[in-house]
Design an enzyme around this catalytic site. Structure first.
Site, PDB file in Angstrom:
ATOM      1  N   GLY A 203      12.813  32.860  24.997  1.00 29.77           N
ATOM      2  CA  GLY A 203      11.937  31.993  25.779  1.00 29.77           C
ATOM      3  C   GLY A 203      12.088  30.551  25.362  1.00 29.77           C
ATOM      4  O   GLY A 203      13.025  30.195  24.644  1.00 29.77           O
ATOM      5  N   ASN A 204      11.188  29.701  25.800  1.00 30.41           N
ATOM      6  CA  ASN A 204      11.212  28.291  25.402  1.00 30.41           C
ATOM      7  C   ASN A 204       9.776  27.806  25.230  1.00 30.41           C
ATOM      8  O   ASN A 204       8.828  28.550  25.503  1.00 30.41           O
ATOM      9  CB  ASN A 204      11.985  27.457  26.427  1.00 30.41           C
ATOM     10  CG  ASN A 204      11.367  27.562  27.804  1.00 30.41           C
ATOM     11  OD1 ASN A 204      10.258  27.113  28.029  1.00 30.41           O
ATOM     12  ND2 ASN A 204      12.091  28.185  28.740  1.00 30.41           N
ATOM     13  N   ARG A 205       9.642  26.555  24.786  1.00 29.04           N
ATOM     14  CA  ARG A 205       8.310  26.077  24.387  1.00 29.04           C
ATOM     15  C   ARG A 205       7.501  25.466  25.527  1.00 29.04           C
ATOM     16  O   ARG A 205       6.454  24.873  25.294  1.00 29.04           O
ATOM     17  CB  ARG A 205       8.460  25.075  23.235  1.00 29.04           C
ATOM     18  CG  ARG A 205       8.902  25.758  21.938  1.00 29.04           C
ATOM     19  CD  ARG A 205       9.108  24.761  20.831  1.00 29.04           C
ATOM     20  NE  ARG A 205       7.950  23.914  20.649  1.00 29.04           N
ATOM     21  CZ  ARG A 205       8.003  22.620  20.351  1.00 29.04           C
ATOM     22  NH1 ARG A 205       9.168  22.023  20.220  1.00 29.04           N
ATOM     23  NH2 ARG A 205       6.910  21.929  20.186  1.00 29.04           N
ATOM     24  N   SER A 206       7.969  25.599  26.748  1.00 29.85           N
ATOM     25  CA  SER A 206       7.215  25.013  27.858  1.00 29.85           C
ATOM     26  C   SER A 206       5.826  25.658  27.959  1.00 29.85           C
ATOM     27  O   SER A 206       5.699  26.874  27.921  1.00 29.85           O
ATOM     28  CB  SER A 206       7.974  25.220  29.172  1.00 29.85           C
ATOM     29  OG  SER A 206       7.148  24.855  30.242  1.00 29.85           O
ATOM     30  N   ALA A 270      10.681  25.325  33.040  1.00 34.04           N
ATOM     31  CA  ALA A 270      11.779  25.273  32.072  1.00 34.04           C
ATOM     32  C   ALA A 270      12.512  26.606  32.200  1.00 34.04           C
ATOM     33  O   ALA A 270      11.978  27.653  31.825  1.00 34.04           O
ATOM     34  CB  ALA A 270      11.229  25.078  30.668  1.00 34.04           C
TER      35      ALA A 270
END
Ligand code: CTP
Length: 406
Positions: A203-206, A270
């Protein structure tokens, strides 16, 4: 929108520069009216450079254009920062002995006052009565704050900070406009999650905050909003049509399916650039993988570029660019390269890093057009940045919509 910033003669006038700058960065056109007394505290050239407009002072200048009425009539909002006790009294009496007084009387726009004075003056019965009268007439107040005053004294009377004044001003501006009524806006928000196995993902930090703020702002301006929500850390606003997705592939399917029903498409999500080549059926076990686990990733399609390529005439497609640049020049360079690659109508470029961009409540963006030219720069809360972006799209979307529906 047109904002008049009135500056009157108090030491806090120097802080008015931050107020002017905040409104300009939020994409508004700012006309400064400084009283003669204000100009003893802050220089005209500074105000002209920051506001990007001539500073108005004299009632008897521009008489041919009836400036004392024109500025007030064109204003969407008037903010007076600082408002001295003297100005409060003049406003309460309806006096028009200078350009600012005339402008306020000639305007139907909301007026926000940011008082600044010594505690004794703020608490004086005359000021208390003037404030009450102005409130009853619909004038809005921000502050004064309690804190250190000009001398060694402290107490209520200190002007609110420029950021707070700008935020309060923008909030007054917002509900009065339904400039997106009739427009259908499709927004993707949040971060996609690419599964590795039934319990893990890439995943990502969005946090989804900027996309959700765009949805909220668009709703408040009368648009109908569809939100394609990848993982969000904030609730989606009530009133949007929400489509939940997990992966980039699901996001792509939804966006393509909904594209036809949208006037404006904003890709704030994102999106994972890569996904695992294989998703394990059962949980990946350490016993089976050993000390090093190698993941093979395959590239996801570029959804924004695809939407931009498939858009019908009249549809606007807007992308975001999250960059970890070291300088403004590098940020713009990366943004311009991405704008050329994506072929969207606008690209909202923001700097991200370990402590910037994600999950924070504020944001600073530069909006580029398809050719890479700067359209606006905005800084502030994610909601105020959302409104600044929508100011650009309102104009462009409306003319596109009309052109293709006439
Ligand atoms: N985007 C997309 N599909 C992808 C990757 C990104 O639609 N597979 C969109 C994002 O929603 C955003 C824009 O493209 O609107 C730019 O995303 P960003 O992550 O900044 O750029 P990338 O295209 O991923 O390029 P890079 O990671 O190399 O900077």
């Amino acid at each position: 929108m047109n904002i008049v910033v009135g500056i009157t003669g108090g030491i806090a006038a120097y802080k008015a520069i931050g107020v002017v700058r905040g409104f300009v960065l939020a994409g508004h056109s700012v006309q400064v009216i400084a009283t003669e007394h204000a100009l003893r505290f802050v220089g005209k050239p500074t105000l002209e450079a920051i506001s990007r407009n001539t500073v108005h002072t004299d009632l008897y200048e521009g008489v041919a254009e009836v400036r004392h009425v024109a500025l007030g009539q064109a204003a969407d909002l008037i903010v007076i920062a600082p408002t001295t006790a003297n100005t409060l009294a003049k406003l309460a009496a309806g006096l028009a002995d200078d350009l600012l007084g005339n402008t306020v009387l000639a305007s139907t726009a909301p007026v926000l006052l940011a008082p600044a004075m010594h505690t004794e003056m703020w608490q004086n019965a005359a000021t208390v009565a003037n404030t009450a009268l102005l409130r009853s007439r619909g004038y809005r107040f921000i502050g004064p704050a309690v804190g250190q005053l000009t001398g060694t004294d402290s107490g209520p009377g200190r002007m609110s900070e420029p950021d707070e004044i700008v935020a309060a001003g923008l909030a007054l501006l917002v509900p009065t406009v339904a400039d997106l009524a009739g427009l259908r806006i499709l927004i993707s928000a949040g971060g996609t999650r690419e599964p590795l196995d039934p319990v893990r993902f890439l995943g990502n930090r969005s946090s989804g905050k900027q996309g959700v703020a765009l949805a909220e702002a668009a709703l408040s301006r009368g648009a109908s909003v569809t939100l394609v929500a990848a993982h969000l850390e904030v609730p989606a606003p009530a009133g949007v049509e929400r489509h939940a997705v997990e992966t980039a592939e699901q996001l792509r399917t939804e966006m393509n399916a909904l594209l036809g029903g949208a006037d404006i498409v904003i890709m704030a999500a994102a999106v994972a650039d890569y996904r695992p080549r294989e998703v394990a059926e059962g949980k990946i076990k350490k016993d089976a993988t050993g000390d090093v686990l190698t993941l093979e990733l395959v590239k996801n399609p570029d959804i924004l570029a695809e939407l931009a390529a498939n858009r019908a005439p009249g549809q606007l497609v807007v992308g975001f660019a999250a960059e970890t640049a070291r300088s403004r020049d590098e940020l713009l360079e990366l943004g311009r390269t991405k704008a050329a690659r994506k072929r969207a109508d606008y690209l909202v470029v923001n700097r991200v890093g370990w402590t910037e961009g994600f999950a924070t409540d504020g944001n600073t963006v530069v909006v580029l057009d398809g050719a890479g030219h700067i359209v606006i720069e905005a800084t502030g809360s994610k909601l105020s940045v959302a409104h600044s972006i929508l100011n650009v799209l309102a104009e462009a979307g409306r003319s596109n919509h009309q052109e293709h529906n006439d």
